[in-house]
Write a protein that holds these residues in place. Sequence first.
Motif, mmCIF file in Angstrom:
data_model
loop_
_atom_site.group_PDB
_atom_site.id
_atom_site.type_symbol
_atom_site.label_atom_id
_atom_site.label_comp_id
_atom_site.label_asym_id
_atom_site.label_seq_id
_atom_site.Cartn_x
_atom_site.Cartn_y
_atom_site.Cartn_z
ATOM 1 N N GLU A 154 0.758 -1.085 0.016
ATOM 2 C CA GLU A 154 -0.107 -0.131 0.017
ATOM 3 C C GLU A 154 0.800 1.332 0.119
ATOM 4 O O GLU A 154 0.485 2.123 -0.654
ATOM 5 N N TYR B 223 -4.851 6.995 -0.213
ATOM 6 C CA TYR B 223 -4.991 5.909 -1.012
ATOM 7 C C TYR B 223 -5.848 4.838 -0.194
ATOM 8 O O TYR B 223 -6.727 4.179 -1.228
ATOM 9 N N GLN B 224 -5.808 4.503 1.092
ATOM 10 C CA GLN B 224 -6.959 3.741 1.449
ATOM 11 C C GLN B 224 -8.373 4.252 1.456
ATOM 12 O O GLN B 224 -9.327 3.448 1.034
ATOM 13 N N GLN C 184 -7.991 -4.082 -2.140
ATOM 14 C CA GLN C 184 -6.646 -4.353 -2.344
ATOM 15 C C GLN C 184 -6.101 -5.880 -2.852
ATOM 16 O O GLN C 184 -5.621 -5.906 -4.155
#
Length: 230
Positions: A102, A116-117, A214
């Motif tokens: 990540e 990003y998350q 993801q």
Amino acid sequence: MIRDNLPLIELVVQRMVSQVPSFMTKDDMTSAAMIGLTDAAKRFDSSKGVKFKTFAEYRMRGAILDEMRKLDWFSRTMREKQNQLTQTMLGLERRLGRSPNEEEMAQAMNITLDEYQSILSQVSHLGCVSLHETLDHSEEGRNFLDALEDIGGPTPTDIIEQEELTYLLAEILEELSEKERLVIALYYYEELTQKEIAEVISVSEGRVSQLHSQALLKLRVKLLNSDVMD
């Protein structure tokens, strides 16, 4: 068949409630699932070697996802974000020779890890693809449901390709992080909801959504890199 399998509606709705946008109510989902169950009863062919319960669940899921599409939930912005994630991971995978983590993804996209998350959470619902959506996104293309139906039985080539895909998926799962593998196993094999998974692995429900996104992103990129989707 419809009467005997009515309890499936509540089961499917309960499993999918965390995967749909807030403006889609349980009543909307239940109505769509009922349509899917009715459609399954009309189309079911016992000679295909598939249990009606399995066939009905796929049809109900597809009906719910199709209803979401009618509500214009699959926005262009979300698709663009998903494509950005895919292209970034493709580039990193080819450069690093492995799946990026990540932090590496966030750095490559010039955003923070939290940002990003957040994107992973936003596009998580796009991992739910209607069984009626074509694989190549064209009007005439073959869809996921076609791939499930046993039309005349598999050819030797089909069997070999399926075995190769099975080995590939096994290799991909090995490259996932421990929590990503656990989320995939609990969600798709144990059929737990995201809320239940969050309790099992002691993280927030939002984090489960991120890990799920993801893992699916890695799966898609690996398949693209291997030319399986050609």
